[in-house]
Design an enzyme around this catalytic site. Sequence first.
Site, PDB file in Angstrom:
ATOM      1  CG  ASP A  96      -6.675   5.280  -2.704  1.00 27.73           C
ATOM      2  OD1 ASP A  96      -6.596   6.199  -1.857  1.00 27.73           O
ATOM      3  OD2 ASP A  96      -5.736   4.513  -2.968  1.00 27.73           O
TER       4      ASP A  96
ATOM      5  CB  THR B 258      -0.214  -0.333  -5.253  1.00 24.67           C
ATOM      6  OG1 THR B 258      -1.563  -0.078  -4.817  1.00 24.67           O
ATOM      7  CG2 THR B 258       0.640  -0.684  -4.050  1.00 24.67           C
TER       8      THR B 258
ATOM      9  CB  CYS C 201      -0.906  -0.007   1.230  1.00 25.25           C
ATOM     10  SG  CYS C 201      -2.049   1.378   1.204  1.00 25.25           S
ATOM     11  N   GLY C 202       0.796   2.020  -1.061  1.00 24.12           N
ATOM     12  CA  GLY C 202       1.657   3.198  -1.203  1.00 24.12           C
ATOM     13  C   GLY C 202       1.271   4.296  -0.233  1.00 24.12           C
ATOM     14  CG  HIS C 203      -2.858   5.423   1.375  1.00 21.39           C
ATOM     15  ND1 HIS C 203      -3.536   4.268   1.025  1.00 21.39           N
ATOM     16  CD2 HIS C 203      -3.219   5.683   2.655  1.00 21.39           C
ATOM     17  CE1 HIS C 203      -4.276   3.879   2.041  1.00 21.39           C
ATOM     18  NE2 HIS C 203      -4.116   4.708   3.038  1.00 21.39           N
TER      19      HIS C 203
ATOM     20  CB  CYS D  85      -4.126   4.431  -5.731  1.00 22.93           C
ATOM     21  SG  CYS D  85      -4.024   2.672  -5.351  1.00 22.93           S
TER      22      CYS D  85
HETATM   23  O1  PYC Z   1      -1.913   3.721  -2.023  1.00 21.20           O
HETATM   24  O2  PYC Z   1      -1.372   1.738  -2.783  1.00 21.20           O
HETATM   25  C1  PYC Z   1      -2.157   2.515  -2.270  1.00 21.20           C
HETATM   26  C2  PYC Z   1      -3.510   2.019  -1.908  1.00 21.20           C
HETATM   27  C3  PYC Z   1      -4.024   0.787  -2.150  1.00 21.20           C
HETATM   28  C4  PYC Z   1      -5.315   0.785  -1.631  1.00 21.20           C
HETATM   29  C5  PYC Z   1      -5.553   2.015  -1.085  1.00 21.20           C
HETATM   30  N1  PYC Z   1      -4.422   2.757  -1.260  1.00 21.20           N
END
Ligand code: PYC
Length: 316
Positions: A238, A244, A88-90, A242
Amino acid sequence: MLRIPFLDSHTGGEPTRLVETGAPDLGHGSVADQLVILRTNFDHYRSQVLNEPRGSDVLVGALLVTPADPSCQLGVIYFNNVGYLGMCGHGTIGLMASLAYQGRITPGTYRIETPVGVVEATLHPADANQPYANRVSVQNIPAYRHMKHIGIEIDGRTVHGDVAWGGNWFFLVHDHGLEVSLKNLDQLTNFSWRIREKLQEQGVTGQGKQEIDHIELFGDSPQADSQSFVLCPGKAYDRSPCGTGTSAKLACLYGDGKLAEGQVWKQQSVVGSIFEGRIQLKDGQIIPTITGEAWVMAEGLLLVDERDPFGQGIAA
Ligand code: PYC
């Protein structure tokens, strides 16, 4: 009464709830192995922490665990209202800002073991007058496009998308014909959900038959290179661009000759927040780096009273 300390942050509007105790013993295996134990035997922990009435569909949980990889300083398992995320990036940006707020890390680069591989997160120094450092760059696991321009029939017309991996599986669509805007959330959500159902019906999957559980609809942005609406597995969208999903997008852009190594790509979320992304090529692989900021916003104790009929969380 079970007491679980938590710290909530948001990254570009998307919340992350950091927890590290209250979870059962997950053993000493890799973080991927620990995830299997959590999912198989103790999924109620995810529901207690994340689901209503204590949490909400929008929250993503970050459970700090001990990494098995000796090169890593941290291990983390991300989860949401319906299950677990690969990466999960965030959430990684939120995790780093939260640890900085707690005074547990200082600016620098940290290796983090996730269920899908090791990522490197760099906490950038704060300005002198800031209470904690909150700008983070996440060098993700390699991203790649699995399939290009797949047609999906919806309401008698065909929309096309690419299947790509950025730590989770994404279906990336441009020709949806919808306005990517906060005014349009219901339509964007319903349409994305239909795409997900159609992918299942048509047997379109990621590599190794893995389910594509994130849908991304792209549009133009006056402030960035692109704006996107991302529907997550539990039907919440999201609020961040996001991490990813942006990684998956960068892999597709590179594949189409639209992004060079090192070039900055600005991806804007449907709420207006922006991540900066760029790629590096290493041993023939595309390594994305995503940069953004997170803000701490609540801390406290989750209380789980065994007598509470909804103490384990409301789950479908
Ligand atoms: O930021 O990768 C992300 C992510 C995945 C699901 C919610 N945020």
